[in-house]
Design a protein around this motif. Sequence first.
Motif, PDB file in Angstrom:
ATOM      1  N   ALA A  85      -4.381   9.441   1.579  1.00 46.08           N
ATOM      2  CA  ALA A  85      -5.485  10.349   1.981  1.00 46.08           C
ATOM      3  C   ALA A  85      -5.692  11.361   0.780  1.00 46.08           C
ATOM      4  N   MET A  86      -4.360  11.831   0.268  1.00 50.03           N
ATOM      5  CA  MET A  86      -4.451  12.873  -0.672  1.00 50.03           C
ATOM      6  C   MET A  86      -4.942  12.277  -2.131  1.00 50.03           C
ATOM      7  N   GLY A  87      -4.642  11.131  -2.313  1.00 54.34           N
ATOM      8  CA  GLY A  87      -5.247  10.440  -3.485  1.00 54.34           C
ATOM      9  C   GLY A  87      -6.595  10.246  -3.438  1.00 54.34           C
ATOM     10  N   LYS A  88      -7.399   9.837  -2.381  1.00 57.22           N
ATOM     11  CA  LYS A  88      -8.750   9.823  -2.121  1.00 57.22           C
ATOM     12  C   LYS A  88      -9.224  11.162  -2.041  1.00 57.22           C
ATOM     13  N   LEU A  89      -8.779  12.251  -1.935  1.00 54.75           N
ATOM     14  CA  LEU A  89      -9.336  13.556  -1.946  1.00 54.75           C
ATOM     15  C   LEU A  89      -9.362  13.797  -3.466  1.00 54.75           C
ATOM     16  N   LEU A  90      -8.192  13.674  -4.350  1.00 53.82           N
ATOM     17  CA  LEU A  90      -8.399  14.112  -5.514  1.00 53.82           C
ATOM     18  C   LEU A  90      -9.345  13.025  -6.383  1.00 53.82           C
ATOM     19  N   VAL A  91      -9.699  11.833  -6.041  1.00 56.53           N
ATOM     20  CA  VAL A  91     -10.434  10.992  -6.671  1.00 56.53           C
ATOM     21  C   VAL A  91     -12.166  11.861  -6.148  1.00 56.53           C
ATOM     22  N   ASP A  92     -12.212  11.971  -4.997  1.00 58.08           N
ATOM     23  CA  ASP A  92     -13.362  12.548  -4.758  1.00 58.08           C
ATOM     24  C   ASP A  92     -13.691  13.896  -5.509  1.00 58.08           C
ATOM     25  N   ARG A  93     -12.717  14.708  -5.711  1.00 56.85           N
ATOM     26  CA  ARG A  93     -13.100  15.851  -6.508  1.00 56.85           C
ATOM     27  C   ARG A  93     -13.276  15.763  -7.914  1.00 56.85           C
ATOM     28  N   MET A  94     -12.448  14.745  -8.426  1.00 52.70           N
ATOM     29  CA  MET A  94     -12.971  14.298  -9.824  1.00 52.70           C
ATOM     30  C   MET A  94     -14.120  13.733 -10.095  1.00 52.70           C
ATOM     31  N   ARG A  95     -14.621  12.950  -8.890  1.00 48.91           N
ATOM     32  CA  ARG A  95     -15.738  12.341  -9.059  1.00 48.91           C
ATOM     33  C   ARG A  95     -17.044  13.577  -8.878  1.00 48.91           C
TER      34      ARG A  95
ATOM     35  N   GLN B 121       6.376  10.000  -5.230  1.00 46.40           N
ATOM     36  CA  GLN B 121       5.108  10.358  -4.363  1.00 46.40           C
ATOM     37  C   GLN B 121       4.076  10.935  -5.322  1.00 46.40           C
ATOM     38  N   MET B 122       4.701  11.893  -6.140  1.00 44.15           N
ATOM     39  CA  MET B 122       3.586  12.508  -7.260  1.00 44.15           C
ATOM     40  C   MET B 122       3.019  11.410  -8.186  1.00 44.15           C
ATOM     41  N   ALA B 123       3.934  10.430  -8.360  1.00 42.39           N
ATOM     42  CA  ALA B 123       3.364   9.357  -9.401  1.00 42.39           C
ATOM     43  C   ALA B 123       2.419   8.528  -8.846  1.00 42.39           C
ATOM     44  N   ALA B 124       2.652   8.385  -7.491  1.00 39.96           N
ATOM     45  CA  ALA B 124       1.532   7.452  -6.624  1.00 39.96           C
ATOM     46  C   ALA B 124       0.187   8.056  -6.650  1.00 39.96           C
ATOM     47  N   LEU B 125       0.167   9.467  -6.614  1.00 40.63           N
ATOM     48  CA  LEU B 125      -1.019  10.133  -6.642  1.00 40.63           C
ATOM     49  C   LEU B 125      -1.931   9.931  -8.032  1.00 40.63           C
ATOM     50  N   ASP B 126      -1.010   9.977  -8.867  1.00 43.29           N
ATOM     51  CA  ASP B 126      -1.548   9.768 -10.245  1.00 43.29           C
ATOM     52  C   ASP B 126      -2.164   8.473 -10.521  1.00 43.29           C
ATOM     53  N   TYR B 127      -1.452   7.263  -9.943  1.00 39.14           N
ATOM     54  CA  TYR B 127      -1.543   5.878  -9.767  1.00 39.14           C
ATOM     55  C   TYR B 127      -3.014   5.729  -8.994  1.00 39.14           C
TER      56      TYR B 127
ATOM     57  N   ARG C 210       0.908  -1.189  -0.096  1.00 47.00           N
ATOM     58  CA  ARG C 210       0.005  -0.163   0.192  1.00 47.00           C
ATOM     59  C   ARG C 210       0.936   1.199   0.032  1.00 47.00           C
ATOM     60  N   PHE C 211       0.167   2.329  -0.310  1.00 51.42           N
ATOM     61  CA  PHE C 211       0.974   3.621  -0.377  1.00 51.42           C
ATOM     62  C   PHE C 211       0.857   4.218   1.172  1.00 51.42           C
ATOM     63  N   ALA C 212       1.889   5.014   1.619  1.00 49.16           N
ATOM     64  CA  ALA C 212       2.061   5.725   2.805  1.00 49.16           C
ATOM     65  C   ALA C 212       0.462   6.413   2.999  1.00 49.16           C
ATOM     66  N   PRO C 213       0.226   6.266   4.301  1.00 45.60           N
ATOM     67  CA  PRO C 213      -1.147   6.838   4.555  1.00 45.60           C
ATOM     68  C   PRO C 213      -1.598   8.585   4.139  1.00 45.60           C
ATOM     69  N   GLN C 214      -0.374   9.142   4.095  1.00 46.76           N
ATOM     70  CA  GLN C 214      -0.642  10.729   3.639  1.00 46.76           C
ATOM     71  C   GLN C 214      -0.666  10.588   2.226  1.00 46.76           C
TER      72      GLN C 214
ATOM     73  N   VAL D  43      -1.814  24.487  -3.600  1.00 45.74           N
ATOM     74  CA  VAL D  43      -0.307  24.361  -3.541  1.00 45.74           C
ATOM     75  C   VAL D  43       0.218  23.775  -2.210  1.00 45.74           C
ATOM     76  N   ASP D  44      -0.478  24.193  -1.083  1.00 42.94           N
ATOM     77  CA  ASP D  44      -0.209  23.741   0.080  1.00 42.94           C
ATOM     78  C   ASP D  44      -0.337  22.285   0.376  1.00 42.94           C
ATOM     79  N   GLU D  45      -1.567  21.785  -0.111  1.00 42.86           N
ATOM     80  CA  GLU D  45      -2.155  20.227  -0.158  1.00 42.86           C
ATOM     81  C   GLU D  45      -0.806  19.476  -0.839  1.00 42.86           C
ATOM     82  N   LEU D  46      -0.424  20.014  -1.993  1.00 42.01           N
ATOM     83  CA  LEU D  46       0.788  19.249  -2.661  1.00 42.01           C
ATOM     84  C   LEU D  46       2.075  19.489  -2.415  1.00 42.01           C
ATOM     85  N   GLU D  47       2.302  20.423  -1.570  1.00 41.93           N
ATOM     86  CA  GLU D  47       3.615  20.903  -1.041  1.00 41.93           C
ATOM     87  C   GLU D  47       4.433  19.676  -0.562  1.00 41.93           C
ATOM     88  N   PRO D  48       3.847  18.682   0.385  1.00 48.24           N
ATOM     89  CA  PRO D  48       4.811  17.567   0.776  1.00 48.24           C
ATOM     90  C   PRO D  48       5.097  16.713  -0.285  1.00 48.24           C
ATOM     91  N   PHE D  49       4.569  16.590  -1.392  1.00 53.50           N
ATOM     92  CA  PHE D  49       4.743  15.506  -2.251  1.00 53.50           C
ATOM     93  C   PHE D  49       5.601  16.305  -3.494  1.00 53.50           C
TER      94      PHE D  49
END
Length: 550
Positions: free
Chosen positions: A279-289, A416-422, A272-276, A404-410
């Motif tokens: 969580a960010m990936g799920k947020l992106l999915v929700d916003r696309m949905r 990590q950015m590729a994991a979000l796309d994944y 699995r990907f790291a929890p952070q 910008v603040d939400e993506l700053e850690p990645f």
Amino acid sequence: MQRRRKKAVLILQKLLTCAICVIALVALLSVHLHIFTSSKLADFADPYKLPTVVSPKTHEIKYQILSREQSWTQELAPPHLSKAPSPSRKLVDDASQISDFKYLWKPPPNRDYAPCVEPSPNYTSPAESLPRGYLMVNTNGGLNQMRAGICDMVAVAHIINATLVIPELDKRSFWQDTSNFSDVFDELHFINSLANDVEVIKKLPKELSTATRAVRHFKSWSSIDYYRDEIASMWDDYQVIRAAKSDSRLANNNLPPDIQKLRCRACYESLRFAPQIEAMGKLLVDRMRSYGPYIALHLRYEKDMLAFSGCTHDLSPAEADELRMIRENTSYWKVKDIDSNEQRSKGYCPLTPKEVGLFLTSLGYPSNTPIYIAAGGIYGGDSRMADLRSRYPILMSKEKLASVDELEPFVNHASQMAALDYIVSIESDVFIPSYSGNMARAVEGHRRFLGHRKTISPDSCFSVLIRKALVRLFDKIEVGKLKEGKSLSDRVIEMHKRRQGSPRKRKGPISGTKGMDRFRSEEAFYVNPLPDCLCRREPSNINSSSVAIR
């Protein structure tokens, strides 16, 4: 009496006139207010101020309950557009004639295939035999190449009866990512979930920190006999073995069923990907949905991809020279002299953003289809995306969906950015890769494992004829020998009718190939885990409610 009647009539006429004026004024103000709010939206200044996220169930239109009369144009406008694309555009009308909503979004039938990754009764767990030594692993490549390598090394550790030390991620590749394993993956879950398969530890014990280590380049696509005989015999002389590389070190086929199932458990359950990141990936999915069903487009048109492949179609001479210099200066890219026209004619180049737009239109997707761009920086930036955006204005990315603040850690970590796309790609209604790279293959395999979610592949290593045909069609359009329309759409749809991600067995080597070329020609294990990790469920006898799996 007559005067009173006339006076009453005059008063009534005045009242009616006033009422009509008031109604007209209200209507005028209402129209003015609508125009005013629309213009304010067009002047939206903050590109990261996002709409309120709502439940996907609220806005996701289920294809099962849609009738033909329901309009696909009823969806939310993205934050960067003043309004949703007009339903009256000819593109939408043409698309509706080619294919209806159900065809565009309905996943292929999974034919009752489901994951079957549980070990057999004869499977040996670590508790039944003490590990003989420690396996350290240097992964190599980008995120998805490393993922596959890590899962293979889990299987190798089990085969040679080793304790696996948490693998080290590649920090020397093109992307220069400094991420550690725990930055990208859920380390604790990885260790605990594999407890019945392989003992995994975070670091090598201190007493062995100075021990002599055998550093080996394991042979590519090796059989279980190679590891049991040649590699395991090294325990007689060494306590620590370090794998110098991890990619493609285990055969795709002809391995014991329990080893194949272990690879699937490692890849689809343990890694699995790291929890952070999750969580960010799920947020992106929700916003696309929130925009409705969406396509995840793996637009492989980054600088490194074009430099590596030597594909310069539609680029300027200066851009082609820049890519050539990158290729010549990257020491571990072995092929330097590449003919771009030859590459393209053979179907070895990724589709350009312009070609992707034409491809999606030919498949029948209307102009207001939400599209998530799963990619790094597109070479040429916004100007290169202009043709695609003119066809599909709702082009979103992690940079547009998140602040910008939400993506700053990645943001400074390519893996990590590729994991979000994944994550957004795995959860999409339709996944379309423009090139058959490591991510395209990994996502396709994962979507197959999760129930054969719809994946349209205009390009893969097993579709040379289709790729050549697609390139020829695009070239004919470019020189004016072919026009967009029903004829083109019918041909493109027919070419991809059986390329939707439906269940099929993994393809073996191409006939006539020998040696390493034979292994290279096989379909990779993680592209299609059937039949090893997907079994067909069959109804049992009428008197039983259980389900048999073969």
